[in-house]
Design an enzyme around this catalytic site. Structure first.
Site, PDB file in Angstrom:
ATOM      1  CD  GLU A  17       4.455  -0.852  -3.148  1.00  0.00           C
ATOM      2  OE1 GLU A  17       4.828  -0.966  -4.345  1.00  0.00           O
ATOM      3  OE2 GLU A  17       5.147  -1.227  -2.176  1.00  0.00           O
TER       4      GLU A  17
ATOM      5  CD  GLU B 178       5.717  -9.160  -3.761  1.00  0.00           C
ATOM      6  OE1 GLU B 178       5.416 -10.052  -2.946  1.00  0.00           O
ATOM      7  OE2 GLU B 178       6.435  -9.372  -4.761  1.00  0.00           O
TER       8      GLU B 178
END
Lengths: 320, 320
Positions: free
Chosen positions: A143, A286
Site C-alpha cells: 500500500e 509499498e
C-alpha cells in the site's frame, strides 16, 4: 486449505538429502504453499505484487510529516519505475501492479465522521477482489497512502484494544511529540466510533481507508481462488486483520512477510499469532517487505522440488 | 574499508524517494558493500558460493548421528545437483563451487592429539585462499563435514570461553543425551589443548578441521581482494571467528547471513557483535543460509542504484 497436499509435502521432505527438519521454515513454507495452492508440488511461476493507494481525510489532523499530494506523486513514481518497490519486484521476479483507489477523493476524517459509507467500503473491497488476477501462484500485497499508519493504528486498536498510544508509531518520520498527537487523534476516532468497533467490518469502514479495504478484498478473493498471500508491513497487516477476528483461521492463507520498524507492527503480528519471515528494520510499505520475502519462498519451493532423496543420491541417512 | 565509498552511499540514500532510513538494513547493506568493494555504486554481478568439505577424527567419539562417509557422499550429491545448496544457488543467481579438502584423510581426533599439524593447517588455509576467484563481487561461504559442529563448538569455546555445554548443539540430530556426550568430548579436547587455546590460530589447528581452516583462508583472501563475505551458520562463523579475536574489526567485511537453529550460533553471533540478516530456523550448513541472504543484498543494491531521487521523480520530500 488442502490438508492432503500439505501432508504430501511433509512426507517428501523427510526423504530429501538433509537432516530431518534442517531447512527450518523453508520446509514449513513449502507445506504452507501446497496447502493453500491445493497442489502437492507447490510452484511460484506467476507471482504478483499489487500495491493499492488511497488518501485519508484524517491527514487534516496533522498526523503525517509528508503532505497528502505525495500519494499521487508516488503513484506516478511507481508508474515511472523509480520507487523502491519497482526495484524489489524485479529482484523478486514478480509482476507489479499499482491500483489507485480514488486517490483524488480522500476518505472522510474519522475524527469528525465516518471514513467511508457502507457503499463506499463495499466498492473499495470490490476493487481489491477484482485486482487478484486469475491463475497466479502467490499474491504480495502492499500500500501507499499518506496518513495511513494512523488509520491502521486506529483499526488495530479497534480490533485488539489498547488505544492510540499502544499502536501509534513514527510513520514516515514523526518525532516523539508528533507520535503523541497521532495517538490522541486515534483515541478521538475510537471514541467517536465506539458503537461500531465490535464489528470488524464496520470498524474498517468507519476508520478507513480505501486502500485498506481493497487489501481486505484481495485477501478474501485470494482465499477463494487458491492463492497464498504475503502481507507487507503494519498497514497491510492491519487491513487484513479483520479476517482473523471474524473467523478462526481466516488469515491462515496469508503470512506476514516482514515485521516493520513501525511501532505497532510487532504487537499486531503477535496478536495474529504469526511470526514474520523477515526482520530487517524496514518501514516503507509499498509491498517492500512482501517482495523481499519472495526469494525465501522461491528457495523453499526450489529445495522441495529440486533436491534428491537419500535413495536417489546414494547418501546414507541418519536413521541407521 | 573504503570510507569514502560508504559515505557516498549514505549521502545518496537520503535523496531517494522514501522516508529517510525507511529501507532499514537494506540501506546499511548497500553502504557495507560499497565500503568493502571500494565502490560508491556497489554491484553484485558475480556472486560465488564456495562450499568446503572435510572429515574429522573426532567422529570416532560418537559425536554425530550420521556416519563419516556421508561427507564424501554429499560431495557427490553437490556435484550431481541434488543437494539443498544446488537449488539455493540457482535462486540466488550465484555460482557454486565445492572444494573437498582432503576428505579421504580425516584430521586427527582432538581428544587424543592435534587435529592438524602447523603445516597441515597452513595447507588447508591456502586451499581456502586459492578458492577466492579474482573479480567476484560477493563470496558466500559454506561447509560440509560430518562431525564439524563438534569442532566448531570446541573452537568457539577456545575463542570465547564457556566450555562444551555452552556451545554443543544437536548438530544433524543428536538427542539430549547425545548433546551431553558431545559437550564432554569438547571439554576433553579443550583440556588436552589448554596450552595453545589463547592463540586463535593454534587453537584452530589443534581442534580442526580442514574445511574450517579453508574458510579462514578464504575470508582473509577476500579482505585482501576487496570482496565482501557472507558467512553461513555455526561452523562457518566459528571458522572465521579467529579473525575477530586477532584484530579489532578483522571480520568487518564478513556478515553472518542467517542465525542457525544450532544452539551455539546465536551465542557466537552475539560474541562477534553481529546481528544475522535472517532467522529462519535452518541448521543445514552447505552455505544454505548465506545463499538465502543473497537476494536481500541484491534488493539493497537494486534499490540503491535503481531508485529515483525526490527531485527526479517530482515527489515532495518530508523536509518542508
Amino acid at each position: 486449505g488442502d490438508a492432503a497436499a500439505e501432508a504430501a509435502v511433509r512426507a517428501r521432505q523427510d526423504t530429501l538429502t538433509k537432516p530431518p527438519g534442517s531447512l527450518g521454515r523453508l520446509e514449513d513454507l513449502a507445506a504452507w504453499l501446497a496447502r493453500w495452492q491445493g497442489r502437492a508440488m507447490p510452484r511460484l511461476d506467476r507471482v504478483e505484487i499489487v500495491v493499492f493507494a488511497g488518501n485519508h481525510g484524517v491527514v487534516a489532523q496533522g498526523v503525517s510529516s509528508f503532505p497528502a499530494e505525495v500519494t499521487a506523486q508516488m503513484v506516478g513514481n511507481f508508474a515511472a519505475g523509480g520507487a523502491a518497490i519497482n526495484q524489489l519486484a524485479r529482484v523478486a521476479g514478480a509482476g507489479l501492479r499499482v491500483v489507485p483507489v480514488e486517490v483524488a477523493r480522500p476518505t472522510g476524517d474519522f475524527t469528525v465522521g465516518t471514513a467511508m459509507s457502507a457503499d463506499e467500503f463495499r466498492a473499495a473491497v470490490a476493487v481489491g477482489s477484482d485486482a487478484v488476477a486469475p491463475g497466479i501462484d502467490l499474491l504480495c500485497l502492499g500500500e501507499m497512502g499518506i496518513g495511513n499508519t494512523t488509520v491502521a493504528a486506529a483499526l488495530a486498536a479497534a480490533l485488539f484494544g489498547g488505544g492510540g498510544a499502544a499502536w501509534a508509531g513514527r510513520g514516515t518520520g514523526l518525532d516523539q511529540a508528533g507520535v503523541g498527537r497521532k495517538a490522541a487523534v486515534i483515541d478521538r476516532g475510537l471514541a467517536r466510533h465506539e458503537a461500531v468497533l465490535a464489528d470488524p467490518l464496520a470498524a474498517a469502514a468507519a476508520l478507513g481507508g480505501r486502500e485498506l479495504a481493497a487489501i481486505l478484498g484481495a485477501v478474501i478473493a485470494a482465499r477463494e481462488q487458491g492463492v497464498p498471500v504475503l502481507l507487507d508491513g503494519f498497514v497491510c497487516t492491519a487491513a487484513a486483520a479483520p479476517l482473523a477476528v471474524l473467523a478462526q483461521g481466516g488469515l491462515d492463507h496469508a503470512l506476514v512477510a516482514h515485521v516493520s520498524a513501525e511501532a505497532g507492527h510487532r504487537r499486531l503480528v503477535a496478536a495474529l499469532g504469526q511470526a514474520a519471515l523477515l526482520d530487517l528494520g524496514m518501514r516503507l510499505g509499498e509491498g517492500s517487505g512482501a517482495a523481499l520475502a519472495v526469494p525465501v519462498l522461491r528457495a523453499a519451493v526450489a529445495c522441495h522440488s529440486g533436491m534428491a532423496s537419500f535413495a536417489e543420491a546414494g547418501v546414507s541417512d541418519g536413521a541407521g
